[in-house]
Structures are given as structure tokens and as C-alpha cells.
Motif scaffolding. Structure first.
Motif, PDB file in Angstrom:
ATOM      1  N   LEU A  68       0.828  -1.220   0.000  1.00 23.83           N
ATOM      2  CA  LEU A  68       0.000   0.000   0.000  1.00 23.83           C
ATOM      3  C   LEU A  68       0.855   1.260   0.000  1.00 23.83           C
ATOM      4  N   MET A  69       2.073   1.134   0.544  1.00 26.21           N
ATOM      5  CA  MET A  69       2.904   2.332   0.720  1.00 26.21           C
ATOM      6  C   MET A  69       3.712   2.679  -0.532  1.00 26.21           C
ATOM      7  N   PHE A  70       3.604   1.848  -1.597  1.00 29.58           N
ATOM      8  CA  PHE A  70       4.199   2.251  -2.881  1.00 29.58           C
ATOM      9  C   PHE A  70       3.328   3.290  -3.583  1.00 29.58           C
ATOM     10  N   THR A  71       2.056   3.359  -3.180  1.00 34.16           N
ATOM     11  CA  THR A  71       1.118   4.229  -3.909  1.00 34.16           C
ATOM     12  C   THR A  71       0.436   5.257  -3.003  1.00 34.16           C
ATOM     13  N   ASN A  72       0.809   5.270  -1.717  1.00 35.51           N
ATOM     14  CA  ASN A  72       0.235   6.255  -0.798  1.00 35.51           C
ATOM     15  C   ASN A  72       1.370   7.026  -0.136  1.00 35.51           C
ATOM     16  N   GLU A  73       1.227   8.327  -0.073  1.00 34.46           N
ATOM     17  CA  GLU A  73       2.276   9.219   0.448  1.00 34.46           C
ATOM     18  C   GLU A  73       2.485   9.054   1.948  1.00 34.46           C
ATOM     19  N   GLY A  74       3.662   9.395   2.410  1.00 33.14           N
ATOM     20  CA  GLY A  74       3.913   9.520   3.852  1.00 33.14           C
ATOM     21  C   GLY A  74       4.255   8.216   4.536  1.00 33.14           C
ATOM     22  N   SER A  75       3.949   8.147   5.841  1.00 39.50           N
ATOM     23  CA  SER A  75       4.287   6.965   6.637  1.00 39.50           C
ATOM     24  C   SER A  75       3.067   6.063   6.808  1.00 39.50           C
ATOM     25  N   SER A  76       3.328   4.765   6.919  1.00 41.59           N
ATOM     26  CA  SER A  76       2.234   3.807   7.128  1.00 41.59           C
ATOM     27  C   SER A  76       1.475   4.110   8.431  1.00 41.59           C
ATOM     28  N   ALA A  77       2.143   4.774   9.384  1.00 41.13           N
ATOM     29  CA  ALA A  77       1.479   5.094  10.661  1.00 41.13           C
ATOM     30  C   ALA A  77       0.267   6.012  10.452  1.00 41.13           C
ATOM     31  N   GLN A  78       0.306   6.831   9.381  1.00 43.39           N
ATOM     32  CA  GLN A  78      -0.821   7.734   9.110  1.00 43.39           C
ATOM     33  C   GLN A  78      -2.092   6.977   8.722  1.00 43.39           C
ATOM     34  N   TYR A  79      -1.923   5.718   8.318  1.00 47.85           N
ATOM     35  CA  TYR A  79      -3.066   4.986   7.759  1.00 47.85           C
ATOM     36  C   TYR A  79      -3.601   3.909   8.698  1.00 47.85           C
ATOM     37  N   GLN A  80      -3.090   3.857   9.935  1.00 50.39           N
ATOM     38  CA  GLN A  80      -3.604   2.880  10.908  1.00 50.39           C
ATOM     39  C   GLN A  80      -5.026   3.283  11.294  1.00 50.39           C
ATOM     40  N   GLY A  81      -5.973   2.440  10.952  1.00 48.77           N
ATOM     41  CA  GLY A  81      -7.372   2.765  11.221  1.00 48.77           C
ATOM     42  C   GLY A  81      -8.218   2.223  10.078  1.00 48.77           C
ATOM     43  N   LEU A  82      -9.483   2.581  10.073  1.00 49.07           N
ATOM     44  CA  LEU A  82     -10.411   2.044   9.066  1.00 49.07           C
ATOM     45  C   LEU A  82     -10.551   2.999   7.883  1.00 49.07           C
ATOM     46  N   ASP A  83     -10.347   2.466   6.677  1.00 47.54           N
ATOM     47  CA  ASP A  83     -10.595   3.195   5.424  1.00 47.54           C
ATOM     48  C   ASP A  83      -9.810   4.500   5.287  1.00 47.54           C
ATOM     49  N   LEU A  84      -8.582   4.529   5.757  1.00 53.27           N
ATOM     50  CA  LEU A  84      -7.778   5.750   5.631  1.00 53.27           C
ATOM     51  C   LEU A  84      -6.899   5.746   4.374  1.00 53.27           C
ATOM     52  N   ASN A 136      -5.238   5.321  -2.061  1.00 55.99           N
ATOM     53  CA  ASN A 136      -5.006   4.731  -3.393  1.00 55.99           C
ATOM     54  C   ASN A 136      -4.791   3.231  -3.297  1.00 55.99           C
ATOM     55  N   LYS A 137      -5.278   2.528  -4.325  1.00 56.38           N
ATOM     56  CA  LYS A 137      -5.075   1.090  -4.432  1.00 56.38           C
ATOM     57  C   LYS A 137      -3.570   0.803  -4.417  1.00 56.38           C
ATOM     58  N   GLY A 138      -3.167  -0.235  -3.727  1.00 57.20           N
ATOM     59  CA  GLY A 138      -1.745  -0.575  -3.688  1.00 57.20           C
ATOM     60  C   GLY A 138      -1.324  -1.381  -4.900  1.00 57.20           C
ATOM     61  N   VAL A 139      -0.060  -1.810  -4.917  1.00 59.42           N
ATOM     62  CA  VAL A 139       0.369  -2.715  -5.978  1.00 59.42           C
ATOM     63  C   VAL A 139      -0.117  -4.127  -5.634  1.00 59.42           C
ATOM     64  N   HIS A 140      -0.013  -5.029  -6.593  1.00 61.39           N
ATOM     65  CA  HIS A 140      -0.477  -6.409  -6.411  1.00 61.39           C
ATOM     66  C   HIS A 140       0.236  -7.053  -5.212  1.00 61.39           C
ATOM     67  N   CYS A 141      -0.497  -7.884  -4.474  1.00 59.73           N
ATOM     68  CA  CYS A 141       0.091  -8.526  -3.286  1.00 59.73           C
ATOM     69  C   CYS A 141      -0.255 -10.018  -3.266  1.00 59.73           C
ATOM     70  N   THR A 142       0.768 -10.824  -2.992  1.00 52.85           N
ATOM     71  CA  THR A 142       0.600 -12.283  -2.913  1.00 52.85           C
ATOM     72  C   THR A 142       0.984 -12.726  -1.502  1.00 52.85           C
ATOM     73  N   VAL A 143       0.166 -13.550  -0.868  1.00 52.61           N
ATOM     74  CA  VAL A 143       0.543 -14.056   0.459  1.00 52.61           C
ATOM     75  C   VAL A 143       0.610 -15.586   0.456  1.00 52.61           C
ATOM     76  N   VAL A 144       1.628 -16.086   1.149  1.00 48.95           N
ATOM     77  CA  VAL A 144       1.877 -17.534   1.208  1.00 48.95           C
ATOM     78  C   VAL A 144       2.073 -17.907   2.676  1.00 48.95           C
ATOM     79  N   PRO A 145       1.004 -18.358   3.368  1.00 49.64           N
ATOM     80  CA  PRO A 145       1.176 -18.712   4.773  1.00 49.64           C
ATOM     81  C   PRO A 145       2.049 -19.957   4.950  1.00 49.64           C
ATOM     82  N   THR A 146       2.940 -19.901   5.951  1.00 51.63           N
ATOM     83  CA  THR A 146       3.770 -21.068   6.276  1.00 51.63           C
ATOM     84  C   THR A 146       3.486 -21.545   7.702  1.00 51.63           C
ATOM     85  N   ILE A 147       2.480 -20.939   8.338  1.00 52.65           N
ATOM     86  CA  ILE A 147       2.016 -21.336   9.677  1.00 52.65           C
ATOM     87  C   ILE A 147       0.545 -20.923   9.674  1.00 52.65           C
ATOM     88  N   SER A 148      -0.321 -21.697  10.320  1.00 49.46           N
ATOM     89  CA  SER A 148      -1.753 -21.440  10.153  1.00 49.46           C
ATOM     90  C   SER A 148      -2.458 -21.107  11.451  1.00 49.46           C
TER      91      SER A 148
END
Ligand code: NAD
Ligand code: ZN
Length: 358
Positions: free
Chosen positions: A110-126, A129-141
């Protein structure tokens, strides 16, 4: 008004499906300069999985430690470093590991496409801009970060998720073979996050039929795994991976409860990680979830788990008060547990008594 939820777009599931990650990422690559950013749990440094990473010439692979839970400062540093190395954004940010690595990937993208620090966006719907594509691969469930719409971060002032429709990953790779190496008791602690999500989701005011249906099935799988006497077989690993997915998804349509509200306070002050912290807290919550706590203790007995005792023993009165303050900010959770009049029931004395027992 109903919220129009966004969830993970594509899911590949099955043993050794990790071997198809290369093809999945190749579809996203546009030209010779395009690259993938891999964020990998440093447990895998030098292990077989690292050799199986489908990284190409231009890709960036960063091994990330898990001593601390995800921090906004680390997210900001990852993005700044990658931006200094490449003129364009990655075609996907891939997080390989547990909740920590998946949350790092979900937040960093998300921080490749949104200005500033990630701390500014902690919360709901802050997030704007849409982020870049993200893939997640859990190795513990168990944590459910693979499917959830939040990326939990500790910032300078709060531990709170970046939550909203921009946060869920775009691609999920569920390969049950990847969780075979998780050691005990970590396997149990993270899995119990899922069990507790289900108990909390199914006991409260914010329930829906869709949330219940997912939560009930997830709970059934948790029971099969942890009442079986041998929780870490290949078959049980597969059941647990599905339970985590269903439990995480059920929370989109319900809410966590007393255990999470209290364990956020405990974690912020003591640094105890989420899975273990939840187990320590849940073990004291007979008043809220009598049947769930009884069954949880049975699961501990069957799986030879002994929880650490006296974890708040050395906390100062100020630290205990801080835990209470943090817990009381989690209004949505408490109103799910006790209804709109929750403040009459969840008093500071009650929380103080619980924290002192842990
Ligand atoms: P984790 O990422 O904390 O990892 C736990 C430990 O397991 C680490 O030491 C890690 O190195 C190790 N590990 C991971 N995979 C392994 C493997 N295959 N073999 C051996 N060791 C392995 O795990 P978690 O419990 O899944 O995640 C907890 C984190 O997730 C917390 O930071 C919590 O805040 C977050 N969380 C997020 C959400 C969400 O919806 N985003 C939900 C719940 C928890
Ligand atoms: Zn949780």
C-alpha cells in the motif's frame, strides 16, 4: 447500508501448489525491467524453501526477522529502500511466512502508492489509493491474515490495523506442506488464534448467518485437529490451513471479542506475541466463554501445552493501567461481546483483576 467487502481475488490450494508461484508471478511481469519484491520469514534462510523461491534476475528478496511484530517503521524502511533501488513499483509484493510476513507484505504494497508513513493509515478506510499487487503464502496457520482485510501494525502511538477494502491480498497460495516444519508449541499458539477467533465470532452481537456458517465449520476443523491426540500430521496440517482461512473469513462478517480486546493491551505493554498472548488471556475468560475455555484447556492437556505463568507479575501499576486503557479503546469488540451498554459491565476493576491473574 451494507458494506461491499473486498476479499482475496485468486486462491490456489493444494500440496506443492507453491511450485506454481513462479507461473503465477510470470503472468504479472510486463517487461524485462519489471520485478517482484519477496518478503520472506528469515526462518527460511538457507532452508529448502529459499532455494525453491521463483525469483528472477531483477527481483528483490528480503529476509525479515520475526522477533518483533510488524512495525510501521519497518514497513516505511522496506518501501524506501526498494524505491531507492528501482525506478518503478514491483509487479507484486509477496509475503511468505506467518501473520507477521503477510502483514508486512499487505502493508508495504500500500505504501508504494500512498504518500507519507504507514502510521498515518492505521485505522479504518484511511488508505486513499489502491496498492500494488500482493501475494501471500502462509507457512504457519491460524492467524487468518491470509484472508483478512487488515494488516496489524505497531506504530509510534498505537497497535492497530490498516483496515479497509484496499488491504486484502490479491493472490493467496495455500500449500499445506509449508506448515509441516512449524515447531510446538508455536504450532498450537497460532492455531489457537483461529480457535479463539471462532469462539469470539460465534458469541456476540455482531453475528450473521454467513459469519456463523464459516466460523462453525472452522471450529469443527479445529476440534478435529486438536482433540485428535496428534495435531501435526499432514492430514491435520491441511485441515488447520483450511480452518485458518475459514475462521479469518468469518471475521469479515462478525467481530473478535474479549480475548482480543484484552490481549492487545497485554501485547502492547509486554511485547508478548499474538498467538501466545491470546492463549494466556483466553485461559482467564471463563466468565465470558465458559464452554470455549473448558474445551481450550482440554486441548492444552491433550497436546501437552503448559502456558507461562505470572507474565504480568513484574508489571508496574502504571503498566497495568496502560493495558486497561488500550483494552477499553476497542469499542467494537466490547460492544460485540456485551452490547451497547458494555461500559457498565467492562469496568477498570474487572480488567485489572484479569490482568493481575495472568
Ligand atoms: P508469526 O508470523 O508470528 O510467526 C511465528 C513464528 O513461527 C516465527 O518465529 C516464525 O519464524 C515461525 N514460522 C513461521 N512459519 C514457519 C515454518 N513453516 N516452520 C518453522 N517456523 C515457522 O505467526 P502468526 O502467529 O501466524 O502471526 C502472528 C502475527 O500476525 C502477529 O503479528 C499478529 O498481530 C498478526 N495477526 C494478523 C492478523 C490479520 O488479520 N492481519 C490476524 C491475526 C494476527
Ligand atoms: Zn487473532
Amino acid at each position: 447500508m451494507f458494506r461491499n467487502y473486498k476479499t482475496v481475488g485468486r486462491i490456489i490450494y493444494g500440496r506443492n501448489s507453491f511450485d506454481q508461484l513462479g507461473d503465477i508471478l510470470d503472468e504479472l511481469r510486463t517487461d524485462d525491467n519489471s520485478y517482484v519484491l519477496f518478503l520472506v520469514d528469515d526462518y527460511f534462510e538457507g532452508k529448502e524453501l529459499q532455494k525453491r523461491l521463483p525469483a528472477r534476475k531483477n527481483d528483490i528478496v528480503k529476509m525479515i526477522g520475526t522477533i518483533d511484530e510488524p512495525k510501521t517503521t519497518v514497513v516505511d524502511a522496506i518501501v524506501a529502500e526498494v524505491k531507492s533501488l528501482r525506478p518503478t513499483n514491483p509487479v507484486s509484493v509477496v509475503g511468505i511466512g506467518g501473520g507477521i510476513l503477510m502483514d508486512y507484505a499487505k502493508a508495504s504494497r500500500l505504501m508504494f502508492t500512498n504518500e507519507g508513513s504507514s502510521a498515518q493509515y492505521q485505522g479504518l478506510d484511511l488508505i486513499k489509493n489502491k496498492g500494488v499487487h500482493c501475494t501471500v503464502v502462509p507457512t504457519i496457520s491460524g492467524a487468518g491474515a491470509e484472508i483478512s482485510m487488515t494488516a496489524v501494525l505497531t506504530g509510534p502511538v498505537k497497535k492497530l490495523g490498516i483496515k479497509g477494502n484496499f488491504t486484502p491480498a490479491d493472490q493467496l497460495v495455500l500449500d499445506p506442506n509449508l506448515i509441516a516444519s512449524v515447531p510446538d508449541p508455536q504450532h498450537f499458539y497460532t492455531a489457537m488464534d483461529c480457535y479463539i477467533h471462532n469462539i469470539e465470532a460465534l458469541n456476540g452481537n455482531r453475528r450473521t448467518i454467513i459469519g456463523d456458517s464459516l466460523g462453525i465449520e472452522s471450529l469443527r476443523l479445529c476440534r478435529e485437529v486438536f482433540l485428535s491426540g496428534n495435531s501435526h500430521t499432514p492430514e491435520n496440517d491441511e485441515k488447520l490451513m483450511v480452518a485458518s482461512y475459514l475462521g479469518g473469513l468469518s471475521l469479515t462478517y462478525s467481530e473478535v471479542g474479549a480475548c482480543h480486546a484484552i490481549s492487545y493491551g497485554l501485547a502492547t505493554v509486554t511485547g508478548i506475541h499474538h498467538g501466545l498472548g491470546n492463549c494466556i488471556v483466553f485461559n482467564q475468560l471463563d466468565e465470558f466463554y465458559p464452554d470455549g475455555v473448558k474445551e481450550f484447556r482440554e486441548m492444552m492437556r491433550i497436546n501437552n501445552i503448559e502456558l507461562p505463568q505470572g507474565v504480568t507479575q513484574n508489571c508496574t501499576p502504571e503498566e497495568i493501567e496502560k493495558m486497561i486503557d488500550i483494552s477499553l479503546t476497542l469499542v467494537f469488540m466490547w460492544s460485540h461481546v456485551c452490547g451497547p451498554e458494555w461500559e457498565k459491565i467492562i469496568t477498570r476493576e474487572k480488567l485489572r483483576g484479569l490482568f493481575q491473574k495472568m
